[in-house]
Design a protein around this motif. Structure first.
Motif, mmCIF file in Angstrom:
data_model
loop_
_atom_site.group_PDB
_atom_site.id
_atom_site.type_symbol
_atom_site.label_atom_id
_atom_site.label_comp_id
_atom_site.label_asym_id
_atom_site.label_seq_id
_atom_site.Cartn_x
_atom_site.Cartn_y
_atom_site.Cartn_z
ATOM 1 N N LYS A 149 0.838 -1.209 0.000
ATOM 2 C CA LYS A 149 0.000 0.000 0.000
ATOM 3 C C LYS A 149 0.866 1.250 0.000
ATOM 4 O O LYS A 149 1.946 1.268 0.573
ATOM 5 C CB LYS A 149 -0.899 0.038 1.235
ATOM 6 N N ILE A 150 0.335 2.295 -0.634
ATOM 7 C CA ILE A 150 0.985 3.604 -0.661
ATOM 8 C C ILE A 150 -0.066 4.662 -0.361
ATOM 9 O O ILE A 150 -1.222 4.529 -0.770
ATOM 10 C CB ILE A 150 1.674 3.875 -2.026
ATOM 11 N N GLU A 151 0.330 5.694 0.380
ATOM 12 C CA GLU A 151 -0.566 6.810 0.675
ATOM 13 C C GLU A 151 0.218 8.101 0.511
ATOM 14 O O GLU A 151 1.362 8.201 0.949
ATOM 15 C CB GLU A 151 -1.103 6.720 2.100
ATOM 16 N N ASN A 152 -0.380 9.074 -0.137
ATOM 17 C CA ASN A 152 0.220 10.390 -0.323
ATOM 18 C C ASN A 152 -0.632 11.412 0.409
ATOM 19 O O ASN A 152 -1.861 11.292 0.431
ATOM 20 C CB ASN A 152 0.271 10.758 -1.812
ATOM 21 N N GLY A 153 0.019 12.413 0.973
ATOM 22 C CA GLY A 153 -0.717 13.456 1.672
ATOM 23 C C GLY A 153 -0.038 14.799 1.558
ATOM 24 O O GLY A 153 1.191 14.888 1.504
ATOM 25 N N ILE A 154 -0.853 15.846 1.486
ATOM 26 C CA ILE A 154 -0.392 17.235 1.496
ATOM 27 C C ILE A 154 -0.885 17.827 2.813
ATOM 28 O O ILE A 154 -2.071 17.707 3.147
ATOM 29 C CB ILE A 154 -0.962 18.039 0.305
ATOM 30 N N TYR A 155 0.027 18.469 3.546
ATOM 31 C CA TYR A 155 -0.284 18.915 4.901
ATOM 32 C C TYR A 155 0.002 20.390 5.110
ATOM 33 O O TYR A 155 0.901 20.959 4.490
ATOM 34 C CB TYR A 155 0.575 18.138 5.911
ATOM 35 N N VAL A 156 -0.751 20.986 6.032
ATOM 36 C CA VAL A 156 -0.433 22.273 6.640
ATOM 37 C C VAL A 156 -0.203 21.931 8.103
ATOM 38 O O VAL A 156 -1.138 21.530 8.803
ATOM 39 C CB VAL A 156 -1.563 23.306 6.472
ATOM 40 N N GLY A 157 1.051 22.008 8.514
ATOM 41 C CA GLY A 157 1.387 21.514 9.855
ATOM 42 C C GLY A 157 1.120 20.014 9.885
ATOM 43 O O GLY A 157 1.581 19.279 9.010
ATOM 44 N N ASP A 158 0.313 19.601 10.863
ATOM 45 C CA ASP A 158 -0.059 18.183 10.944
ATOM 46 C C ASP A 158 -1.449 17.909 10.383
ATOM 47 O O ASP A 158 -1.942 16.790 10.459
ATOM 48 C CB ASP A 158 0.014 17.710 12.403
ATOM 49 N N PHE A 159 -2.089 18.944 9.837
ATOM 50 C CA PHE A 159 -3.434 18.800 9.282
ATOM 51 C C PHE A 159 -3.351 18.411 7.805
ATOM 52 O O PHE A 159 -2.755 19.120 6.993
ATOM 53 C CB PHE A 159 -4.220 20.108 9.440
ATOM 54 N N ALA A 160 -3.977 17.283 7.467
ATOM 55 C CA ALA A 160 -3.959 16.806 6.080
ATOM 56 C C ALA A 160 -4.999 17.568 5.262
ATOM 57 O O ALA A 160 -6.197 17.519 5.554
ATOM 58 C CB ALA A 160 -4.255 15.315 6.038
ATOM 59 N N LEU A 161 -4.529 18.279 4.241
ATOM 60 C CA LEU A 161 -5.435 18.946 3.311
ATOM 61 C C LEU A 161 -5.977 17.954 2.287
ATOM 62 O O LEU A 161 -7.113 18.059 1.845
ATOM 63 C CB LEU A 161 -4.715 20.073 2.564
ATOM 64 N N LEU A 162 -5.135 17.002 1.913
ATOM 65 C CA LEU A 162 -5.480 16.034 0.885
ATOM 66 C C LEU A 162 -4.724 14.746 1.153
ATOM 67 O O LEU A 162 -3.528 14.776 1.443
ATOM 68 C CB LEU A 162 -5.091 16.584 -0.493
ATOM 69 N N LYS A 163 -5.440 13.621 1.090
ATOM 70 C CA LYS A 163 -4.810 12.310 1.222
ATOM 71 C C LYS A 163 -5.422 11.373 0.194
ATOM 72 O O LYS A 163 -6.628 11.410 -0.040
ATOM 73 C CB LYS A 163 -5.046 11.721 2.616
ATOM 74 N N PHE A 164 -4.579 10.576 -0.422
ATOM 75 C CA PHE A 164 -5.077 9.556 -1.340
ATOM 76 C C PHE A 164 -4.079 8.406 -1.342
ATOM 77 O O PHE A 164 -2.914 8.583 -0.966
ATOM 78 C CB PHE A 164 -5.286 10.119 -2.752
ATOM 79 N N GLY A 165 -4.545 7.244 -1.717
ATOM 80 C CA GLY A 165 -3.658 6.090 -1.663
ATOM 81 C C GLY A 165 -4.044 5.027 -2.661
ATOM 82 O O GLY A 165 -4.989 5.175 -3.435
ATOM 83 N N GLY A 166 -3.303 3.956 -2.606
ATOM 84 C CA GLY A 166 -3.550 2.845 -3.501
ATOM 85 C C GLY A 166 -2.546 1.739 -3.250
ATOM 86 O O GLY A 166 -1.954 1.648 -2.174
ATOM 87 N N GLU A 167 -2.341 0.930 -4.267
ATOM 88 C CA GLU A 167 -1.419 -0.190 -4.184
ATOM 89 C C GLU A 167 -0.191 0.119 -5.033
ATOM 90 O O GLU A 167 -0.251 0.941 -5.938
ATOM 91 C CB GLU A 167 -2.088 -1.461 -4.710
ATOM 92 N N PHE A 168 0.926 -0.549 -4.716
ATOM 93 C CA PHE A 168 2.112 -0.424 -5.555
ATOM 94 C C PHE A 168 2.832 -1.761 -5.624
ATOM 95 O O PHE A 168 2.618 -2.640 -4.792
ATOM 96 C CB PHE A 168 3.047 0.697 -5.071
ATOM 97 N N GLU A 169 3.659 -1.896 -6.655
ATOM 98 C CA GLU A 169 4.463 -3.093 -6.846
ATOM 99 C C GLU A 169 5.927 -2.726 -6.713
ATOM 100 O O GLU A 169 6.325 -1.588 -6.987
ATOM 101 C CB GLU A 169 4.219 -3.692 -8.229
ATOM 102 N N PHE A 170 6.738 -3.680 -6.284
ATOM 103 C CA PHE A 170 8.175 -3.481 -6.138
ATOM 104 C C PHE A 170 8.861 -4.702 -6.720
ATOM 105 O O PHE A 170 8.714 -5.806 -6.218
ATOM 106 C CB PHE A 170 8.542 -3.311 -4.662
ATOM 107 N N ASP A 171 9.604 -4.523 -7.792
ATOM 108 C CA ASP A 171 10.276 -5.624 -8.479
ATOM 109 C C ASP A 171 11.677 -5.797 -7.901
ATOM 110 O O ASP A 171 12.524 -4.924 -8.057
ATOM 111 C CB ASP A 171 10.343 -5.344 -9.983
ATOM 112 N N LEU A 172 11.912 -6.905 -7.219
ATOM 113 C CA LEU A 172 13.209 -7.158 -6.590
ATOM 114 C C LEU A 172 14.321 -7.410 -7.602
ATOM 115 O O LEU A 172 15.492 -7.371 -7.245
ATOM 116 C CB LEU A 172 13.117 -8.361 -5.643
ATOM 117 N N LYS A 173 13.973 -7.649 -8.859
ATOM 118 C CA LYS A 173 14.990 -7.991 -9.853
ATOM 119 C C LYS A 173 15.473 -6.807 -10.682
ATOM 120 O O LYS A 173 16.422 -6.940 -11.425
ATOM 121 C CB LYS A 173 14.465 -9.084 -10.784
ATOM 122 N N LYS A 174 14.805 -5.667 -10.597
ATOM 123 C CA LYS A 174 15.211 -4.511 -11.421
ATOM 124 C C LYS A 174 16.083 -3.546 -10.658
ATOM 125 O O LYS A 174 16.077 -3.285 -9.578
ATOM 126 C CB LYS A 174 13.985 -3.763 -11.945
#
Length: 174
Positions: A149-174
Motif C-alpha cells: 500500500k501507498i498513501e500520499n498526503g499534502i499537509y499544513v502543519g499536521d493537518f492533512a489537506l489532501l490524502k489519497f492512496g492505492g497499491e504499488f508493486e516493487f520488483d526485486l529484480k530490477k
C-alpha cells in the motif's frame, strides 16, 4: 527517465531513520556470492563493490546536504540521483536480490518529499530539473501488507489537506 524511480531513490537516501541500513557495505556473504561468479575474480569483485559502495555513500552525502540546505545546484542534485539509482542497480546485479529486499524493507514507513524531478514538460517550463517542494508532502509505504500500500498526503502543519492512496508493486529484480 522514470521520475518515480528518482523519487524512490531520493527517499531511500534520506529522511528515514533506518534508511542507512539499506546501503550496507559489502559483507562476507555477499563477497562469497561475488566470488562464486566465474567471470570475476574475488579481488576484482571486492574492489568493484568497494568502489560502488563509496560512490553510493558520496551520492547519499550530496542528497543529505541538499535536504539540509535546499540550495544545492539542481544539476548536481540530479546527477547524484541518477548516479545513486544506477549504482544501486549495479549493486543489486552484483550482490543479488538481498540488496533490493533491504531497500524494500527500509521503504516501509512515512517519507517527507523534499524535492522532485517533475516531468520533462515541468522541467522545461521552470528551466530546472530539480524543484524543492514548498509545502509538506508525505508519502507512506506499507510493505507488510499484500498487496503493498501507498498513501500520499499534502499537509499544513499536521493537518492533512489532501490524502489519497492505492497499491504499488516493487520488483526485486530490477
Amino acid at each position: 527517465r522514470n521520475q518515480i524511480s528518482y523519487v524512490l531513490v531520493a527517499l531511500l537516501a534520506f529522511q528515514h531513520p533506518i534508511a542507512s541500513s539499506a546501503f550496507t557495505p559489502i559483507t562476507t556473504s555477499s563477497t562469497k556470492l561475488l566470488h562464486s561468479r566465474s567471470s570475476l575474480s574475488l579481488s576484482a569483485a571486492a574492489s568493484a563493490a568497494v568502489d560502488y559502495n563509496e560512490q553510493i555513500t558520496s551520492c547519499k552525502q550530496m542528497l543529505l546536504k541538499t535536504v539540509d540546505t535546499q540550495a544545492e545546484d539542481p544539476a548536481e542534485v540530479l546527477t547524484a540521483l541518477e548516479s545513486l539509482e544506477k549504482l544501486m542497480r549495479q549493486k543489486r546485479k552484483e550482490e543479488g536480490t538481498d540488496v533490493a529486499q533491504d531497500v524494500l524493507n527500509n521503504l516501509n514507513g512515512s517519507w517527507r518529499l523534499i524535492f522532485t524531478t517533475g516531468t520533462k514538460k515541468t522541467q522545461d517550463r521552470f528551466q530546472t530539473k530539480i524543484n524543492y517542494f514548498p509545502i509538506k508532502a508525505v508519502q507512506s509505504f506499507d510493505t507488510s501488507s499484500t498487496p503493498f500500500k501507498i498513501e500520499n498526503g499534502i499537509y499544513v502543519g499536521d493537518f492533512a489537506l489532501l490524502k489519497f492512496g492505492g497499491e504499488f508493486e516493487f520488483d526485486l529484480k530490477k
